[in-house]
Motif scaffolding. Structure first.
Motif, PDB file in Angstrom:
ATOM      1  N   MET A   1      16.126  22.830 -12.765  1.00 34.84           N
ATOM      2  CA  MET A   1      15.246  22.073 -11.884  1.00 34.84           C
ATOM      3  C   MET A   1      15.606  20.595 -11.954  1.00 34.84           C
ATOM      4  SD  MET A   1      12.749  21.671  -9.790  1.00 34.84           S
ATOM      5  CE  MET A   1      12.208  23.375  -9.672  1.00 34.84           C
ATOM      6  N   PRO A   2      15.757  19.937 -10.786  1.00 35.26           N
ATOM      7  CA  PRO A   2      16.054  18.494 -10.812  1.00 35.26           C
ATOM      8  C   PRO A   2      15.008  17.716 -11.612  1.00 35.26           C
ATOM      9  CG  PRO A   2      16.276  19.377  -8.590  1.00 35.26           C
ATOM     10  CD  PRO A   2      15.697  20.476  -9.420  1.00 35.26           C
ATOM     11  N   GLU A   3      15.470  16.743 -12.389  1.00 33.87           N
ATOM     12  CA  GLU A   3      14.555  15.880 -13.133  1.00 33.87           C
ATOM     13  C   GLU A   3      14.137  14.744 -12.212  1.00 33.87           C
ATOM     14  OE1 GLU A   3      16.412  14.651 -16.722  1.00 33.87           O
ATOM     15  OE2 GLU A   3      16.605  16.691 -17.515  1.00 33.87           O
ATOM     16  N   TYR A   4      12.939  14.845 -11.705  1.00 37.23           N
ATOM     17  CA  TYR A   4      12.470  13.905 -10.685  1.00 37.23           C
ATOM     18  C   TYR A   4      12.241  12.515 -11.252  1.00 37.23           C
ATOM     19  CZ  TYR A   4       9.209  11.584  -7.509  1.00 37.23           C
ATOM     20  OH  TYR A   4       8.586  10.679  -6.687  1.00 37.23           O
ATOM     21  N   GLN A   5      12.708  11.534 -10.530  1.00 39.37           N
ATOM     22  CA  GLN A   5      12.400  10.135 -10.785  1.00 39.37           C
ATOM     23  C   GLN A   5      11.863   9.538  -9.491  1.00 39.37           C
ATOM     24  OE1 GLN A   5      12.576   8.554 -13.783  1.00 39.37           O
ATOM     25  NE2 GLN A   5      13.191  10.522 -14.672  1.00 39.37           N
ATOM     26  N   ALA A   6      10.690   8.922  -9.561  1.00 39.25           N
ATOM     27  CA  ALA A   6      10.101   8.339  -8.354  1.00 39.25           C
ATOM     28  C   ALA A   6      11.047   7.308  -7.750  1.00 39.25           C
ATOM     29  CB  ALA A   6       8.760   7.689  -8.685  1.00 39.25           C
ATOM     30  N   PRO A   7      11.380   7.422  -6.474  1.00 39.74           N
ATOM     31  CA  PRO A   7      12.302   6.469  -5.819  1.00 39.74           C
ATOM     32  C   PRO A   7      11.593   5.162  -5.493  1.00 39.74           C
ATOM     33  CG  PRO A   7      11.535   8.070  -4.226  1.00 39.74           C
ATOM     34  CD  PRO A   7      10.931   8.475  -5.546  1.00 39.74           C
ATOM     35  N   LEU A   8      11.229   4.408  -6.531  1.00 36.60           N
ATOM     36  CA  LEU A   8      10.372   3.245  -6.348  1.00 36.60           C
ATOM     37  C   LEU A   8      11.010   2.162  -5.477  1.00 36.60           C
ATOM     38  CD1 LEU A   8       8.714   2.869  -9.879  1.00 36.60           C
ATOM     39  CD2 LEU A   8       7.795   3.955  -7.825  1.00 36.60           C
ATOM     40  N   ARG A   9      12.333   2.039  -5.548  1.00 40.41           N
ATOM     41  CA  ARG A   9      12.969   1.015  -4.704  1.00 40.41           C
ATOM     42  C   ARG A   9      12.773   1.354  -3.231  1.00 40.41           C
ATOM     43  NH1 ARG A   9      13.393  -2.322  -1.989  1.00 40.41           N
ATOM     44  NH2 ARG A   9      14.974  -3.937  -1.658  1.00 40.41           N
ATOM     45  N   ASP A  10      12.944   2.608  -2.867  1.00 44.22           N
ATOM     46  CA  ASP A  10      12.766   2.968  -1.468  1.00 44.22           C
ATOM     47  C   ASP A  10      11.293   2.950  -1.079  1.00 44.22           C
ATOM     48  OD1 ASP A  10      14.279   3.875   0.954  1.00 44.22           O
ATOM     49  OD2 ASP A  10      12.751   5.444   0.846  1.00 44.22           O
ATOM     50  N   ILE A  11      10.415   3.337  -2.000  1.00 43.35           N
ATOM     51  CA  ILE A  11       8.980   3.265  -1.735  1.00 43.35           C
ATOM     52  C   ILE A  11       8.567   1.825  -1.454  1.00 43.35           C
ATOM     53  CG2 ILE A  11       6.720   3.458  -2.864  1.00 43.35           C
ATOM     54  CD1 ILE A  11       7.786   6.033  -4.192  1.00 43.35           C
ATOM     55  N   ARG A  12       9.091   0.900  -2.256  1.00 43.65           N
ATOM     56  CA  ARG A  12       8.755  -0.514  -2.039  1.00 43.65           C
ATOM     57  C   ARG A  12       9.356  -1.037  -0.741  1.00 43.65           C
ATOM     58  NH1 ARG A  12       9.750  -0.874  -8.119  1.00 43.65           N
ATOM     59  NH2 ARG A  12       7.658  -1.087  -8.997  1.00 43.65           N
ATOM     60  N   PHE A  13      10.528  -0.552  -0.391  1.00 41.02           N
ATOM     61  CA  PHE A  13      11.112  -0.956   0.889  1.00 41.02           C
ATOM     62  C   PHE A  13      10.180  -0.569   2.027  1.00 41.02           C
ATOM     63  CE2 PHE A  13      13.403   0.256   4.743  1.00 41.02           C
ATOM     64  CZ  PHE A  13      14.103  -0.909   5.024  1.00 41.02           C
ATOM     65  N   ALA A  14       9.735   0.692   2.033  1.00 38.18           N
ATOM     66  CA  ALA A  14       8.871   1.162   3.116  1.00 38.18           C
ATOM     67  C   ALA A  14       7.541   0.423   3.130  1.00 38.18           C
ATOM     68  CB  ALA A  14       8.647   2.666   2.986  1.00 38.18           C
ATOM     69  N   MET A  15       6.949   0.232   1.951  1.00 37.57           N
ATOM     70  CA  MET A  15       5.645  -0.414   1.881  1.00 37.57           C
ATOM     71  C   MET A  15       5.711  -1.906   2.183  1.00 37.57           C
ATOM     72  SD  MET A  15       3.945   1.358  -1.514  1.00 37.57           S
ATOM     73  CE  MET A  15       2.365   0.504  -1.314  1.00 37.57           C
ATOM     74  N   ASN A  16       6.625  -2.584   1.535  1.00 35.81           N
ATOM     75  CA  ASN A  16       6.603  -4.047   1.543  1.00 35.81           C
ATOM     76  C   ASN A  16       7.467  -4.679   2.630  1.00 35.81           C
ATOM     77  OD1 ASN A  16       4.987  -3.777  -0.734  1.00 35.81           O
ATOM     78  ND2 ASN A  16       6.717  -3.940  -2.129  1.00 35.81           N
ATOM     79  N   GLU A  17       8.660  -4.129   2.825  1.00 33.80           N
ATOM     80  CA  GLU A  17       9.596  -4.768   3.747  1.00 33.80           C
ATOM     81  C   GLU A  17       9.473  -4.222   5.168  1.00 33.80           C
ATOM     82  OE1 GLU A  17      13.607  -5.344   1.875  1.00 33.80           O
ATOM     83  OE2 GLU A  17      12.678  -4.203   0.231  1.00 33.80           O
ATOM     84  N   LEU A  18       9.259  -2.922   5.282  1.00 36.09           N
ATOM     85  CA  LEU A  18       9.175  -2.322   6.610  1.00 36.09           C
ATOM     86  C   LEU A  18       7.772  -2.445   7.203  1.00 36.09           C
ATOM     87  CD1 LEU A  18      10.611  -0.653   8.816  1.00 36.09           C
ATOM     88  CD2 LEU A  18       9.851   1.408   7.616  1.00 36.09           C
ATOM     89  N   LEU A  19       6.758  -2.133   6.410  1.00 35.03           N
ATOM     90  CA  LEU A  19       5.394  -2.030   6.931  1.00 35.03           C
ATOM     91  C   LEU A  19       4.469  -3.159   6.476  1.00 35.03           C
ATOM     92  CD1 LEU A  19       5.001   1.835   6.498  1.00 35.03           C
ATOM     93  CD2 LEU A  19       5.473   0.580   8.614  1.00 35.03           C
ATOM     94  N   ASP A  20       4.950  -4.049   5.618  1.00 34.14           N
ATOM     95  CA  ASP A  20       4.197  -5.231   5.192  1.00 34.14           C
ATOM     96  C   ASP A  20       2.792  -4.858   4.716  1.00 34.14           C
ATOM     97  OD1 ASP A  20       3.469  -7.805   4.622  1.00 34.14           O
ATOM     98  OD2 ASP A  20       3.247  -8.448   6.714  1.00 34.14           O
ATOM     99  N   PHE A  21       2.743  -4.008   3.704  1.00 34.21           N
ATOM    100  CA  PHE A  21       1.457  -3.577   3.169  1.00 34.21           C
ATOM    101  C   PHE A  21       0.653  -4.746   2.598  1.00 34.21           C
ATOM    102  CE2 PHE A  21       2.389   0.542   4.255  1.00 34.21           C
ATOM    103  CZ  PHE A  21       1.639   1.526   3.617  1.00 34.21           C
ATOM    104  N   GLU A  22       1.318  -5.788   2.133  1.00 34.35           N
ATOM    105  CA  GLU A  22       0.571  -6.905   1.562  1.00 34.35           C
ATOM    106  C   GLU A  22      -0.346  -7.540   2.607  1.00 34.35           C
ATOM    107  OE1 GLU A  22       1.254 -11.221  -0.678  1.00 34.35           O
ATOM    108  OE2 GLU A  22       2.961  -9.879  -0.348  1.00 34.35           O
ATOM    109  N   SER A  23       0.197  -7.859   3.773  1.00 33.18           N
ATOM    110  CA  SER A  23      -0.631  -8.426   4.838  1.00 33.18           C
ATOM    111  C   SER A  23      -1.630  -7.399   5.354  1.00 33.18           C
ATOM    112  CB  SER A  23       0.249  -8.906   5.989  1.00 33.18           C
ATOM    113  OG  SER A  23       1.086  -9.961   5.573  1.00 33.18           O
ATOM    114  N   HIS A  24      -1.197  -6.162   5.436  1.00 39.43           N
ATOM    115  CA  HIS A  24      -2.077  -5.085   5.886  1.00 39.43           C
ATOM    116  C   HIS A  24      -3.306  -4.985   5.005  1.00 39.43           C
ATOM    117  CE1 HIS A  24      -3.508  -1.085   6.878  1.00 39.43           C
ATOM    118  NE2 HIS A  24      -3.211  -0.657   5.664  1.00 39.43           N
ATOM    119  N   TYR A  25      -3.103  -4.978   3.683  1.00 38.07           N
ATOM    120  CA  TYR A  25      -4.242  -4.874   2.771  1.00 38.07           C
ATOM    121  C   TYR A  25      -5.165  -6.084   2.867  1.00 38.07           C
ATOM    122  CZ  TYR A  25      -2.015  -0.842   0.499  1.00 38.07           C
ATOM    123  OH  TYR A  25      -1.476   0.386   0.237  1.00 38.07           O
ATOM    124  N   ALA A  26      -4.587  -7.243   3.115  1.00 39.76           N
ATOM    125  CA  ALA A  26      -5.391  -8.459   3.214  1.00 39.76           C
ATOM    126  C   ALA A  26      -6.327  -8.436   4.415  1.00 39.76           C
ATOM    127  CB  ALA A  26      -4.480  -9.684   3.290  1.00 39.76           C
TER     128      ALA A  26
END
Length: 597
Positions: A1-26
């Motif tokens: 079974m693959p040993e899963y590691q959360a792809p945090l760099r890509d998660i942050r790309f989608a949240m912060n750079e693509l969708l601007d969650f920081e401004s969204h949450y504000a």
């Protein structure tokens, strides 16, 4: 079974750079605590929990499954302990109402954690995942007394929830259900009937389970208008939520399944069980849609989860496995053969998985962002905008991403070759686990009918036009960016063709209602590729901007651009075949007599 590691760099790309969650949450009511530092810390801790606790149990759950002993379901080794850690960490309360003990953080943040947990161990993740739907239903439709009785324990994670819809004879046609609800003198109801395919219907991980049950009152008319909704706890409770005696609800048997063995899929028997009416009589299906819409986004994420896990396993194997030499020259002269990642066909499979996993992740985050806006945006126009986007995109995401997840999981096996077919590697489990996703929470055929019939035709094209307006705004923003032409031009062409194909199909349905069903699945898949093209075009724009600005993460952003190009050149091109299918009538589907098959 693959040993899963959360792809945090890509998660942050989608949240912060693509969708601007920081401004969204504000801009959300009551989400001031969702600061970048807090969000980052939650992602880090969530990734650790998933990798260190949940991932090692994934294959254990598959091999051991669940057992039914003396009327009680026992989960696989380690599942109960993992859930206790989950509760102790406060994870169930992350995005829940502070009035009942929740932390009040955005629902989209909880969705990201659900993806991380689900990729590490989908079977385990279903137990708390279904509870979120139960909480949303009680929050939206329960009386203040019911909320006081049920919500605090659900939010704390001491109790879990289920969704009890279908019955042996009914399938997806809920108008056929027969479960009865008889009024009792104390104002409660006695629920009698059998429900099937109940995920997490019984288990040993929480002290109580709250079943959300569809049933009919004695004077209810036939069909869906006669359905009401009830809360039925495993253990009876008093007005303060304290446990009393065992209710008359039990697991009659466990379903023997192709996959998700670690989750208990139960036949649930209600034998005069005490229940509480939630919402208005006869409005049960309307109330249940709160749960079902929550679940459909959760299932759309399942496609992403299986694509990501299969991709991680296939990528590791492709880098290590030596076979043959590259056609363009030796790439590893110090080894007996080249690693298979040098071969074009292996890269085709890996890039397909990567395009689905990363594009699908960004799409589900976009939808989770709309859930935030629909519930907590300060501007009513923003809430309306979000609701329109969700109405159109939820069936597309559920249908398309689960099909993509199965394809990606299948490719993961293929990358391994013969080893992919062997259980010890764990790749075949991913495919078995993924295969249910196109079926449950409404089969993808039903999602397709919902998309074309209710959302597009039912809104007279308004919902489709609304989304295309958003896409065109992005296209207009790139008008002077020559580097984006390779993405913007085909995106625009596919959007325009989507509208044209819609008119073609709708015109045919006027004279033959079967044309709707004949076109709907191909229509959903065409829509899915087009929506994902919108996501990948936006991702490419961000990556190109970062490179132009001199980012020191050149490899990451170049990989984004390369994957975007692959999607546009090798996957979006599938829309050509789908368009030809949609331009043809459904005559060949219905011409043959049923007895001639």
């Amino acid at each position: 079974m693959p040993e899963y590691q959360a792809p945090l760099r890509d998660i942050r790309f989608a949240m912060n750079e693509l969708l601007d969650f920081e401004s969204h949450y504000a801009n959300l009511n009551g989400c001031e605590d969702a600061t970048p530092d807090l969000v980052d810390a939650i992602l880090e801790e969530g990734g650790k929990f998933a990798a260190q606790v949940l991932s090692p149990l994934n294959q254990v759950g598959d091999q051991q499954g669940c057992t039914l002993v003396d009327g009680q379901v026992r989960t696989a080794e380690g599942f109960k302990e993992a859930y206790q850690q989950y509760v102790e960490g406060g994870w169930p309360s992350l995005a829940q109402n502070p009035e009942f003990g929740g932390q009040g953080l955005p629902e989209s943040l909880a969705a990201v954690i659900a993806e991380i947990n689900g990729t590490a161990n989908w079977s385990w993740g279903m137990y708390p995942g279904l509870s979120h739907g139960a909480m949303a239903t009680v929050q939206a439709h329960g009386t203040p007394e019911q909320q006081a009785m049920f919500l605090a324990k659900l939010i704390e994670g001491l109790w879990t929830g289920t969704m009890c819809l279908t019955e042996p004879h009914a399938g997806s046609d809920l108008g056929l259900l027969r479960t009865k609800a008889e009024p009792a003198e104390d104002g409660t109801y006695r629920i009698t009937g059998t429900k099937i395919f109940i995920s997490a219907g019984d288990h040993d991980m929480a002290e109580n389970i709250v079943h959300i049950v569809l049933a009919r009152l004695p004077d209810a008319p036939a069909g869906v208008k006669g359905i009401s909704l009830f809360l039925v706890p495993k253990f009876n409770i008093d007005g303060d939520g304290n446990l009393l005696d065992r209710n008359s609800v039990s697991c009659g048997s466990l379903e023997h399944k192709m996959g998700i063995h670690g989750n208990a899929t139960c036949v649930m028997n209600f034998d005069g069980a005490r229940g509480y009416l939630i919402g208005q009589p006869g409005r049960g299906l309307n109330c249940m849609f709160t749960f079902m819409n929550n679940a459909r986004l959760f299932v759309a994420q399942q496609g992403v989860c299986h694509a990501e896990l299969s991709y991680q396993g296939a990528l590791t194997y492709a880098r290590d496995r030596l076979q043959m030499r590259s056609a363009s020259g030796v790439k590893a002269p110090d080894k007996s053969a080249d690693p298979i990642i040098v071969h074009p066909d292996v890269r085709r499979m890996l890039l397909t998985q990567k395009a689905y996993a990363e594009g699908g992740r960004a799409l589900t985050y976009l939808l989770a962002q709309q859930v935030d806006r629909a519930h907590k945006a300060t501007d009513p126009d923003d809430r309306e905008d979000a609701e329109k986007l969700l109405a159109l995109l939820i069936p597309i995401a559920k249908g398309f991403l689960t099909e993509a997840g199965v394809e990606a999981a299948n490719l993961g096996i293929q990358v391994y070759g013969g080893h992919g077919f062997i259980s010890e590697w764990g790749m075949e489990q991913i495919l078995r686990d993924a295969r249910i996703a196109p079926i449950y929470e409404g089969t993808n055929g039903i999602q397709a009918l919902d998309l074309l019939g209710r959302k597009v035709i039912g809104s007279k094209g308004e919902l489709l036009e609304h989304f295309i307006g958003h896409a065109n705004a992005f296209i207009d923003s790139q008008a002077d960016n020559a580097a984006m032409a390779e993405f913007v031009a085909p995106l625009q062409a596919n959007l325009q063709r989507w509208v044209k194909l819609t008119h073609t199909v709708v015109a045919r349905t006027q004279s033959n209602p079967d044309e709707l069903g004949a076109a709907s699945f191909d229509y959903l898949m065409y829509a899915g590729y087009t929506v994902l093209a919108y996501i990948w075009a936006r991702s490419a724009a961000v990556a190109q901007h970062k490179l132009d600005a001199g980012s020191d993460e050149t490899a990451f952003y170049q990989a984004k651009l390369t994957t975007a190009r692959f999607f546009f050149q090798r996957l979006l091109s599938r829309n050509e075949g789908l368009a030809r299918s949609l331009e043809a009538s459904g005559e060949t589907l219905m011409a043959m007599d049923a007895q001639a098959f």
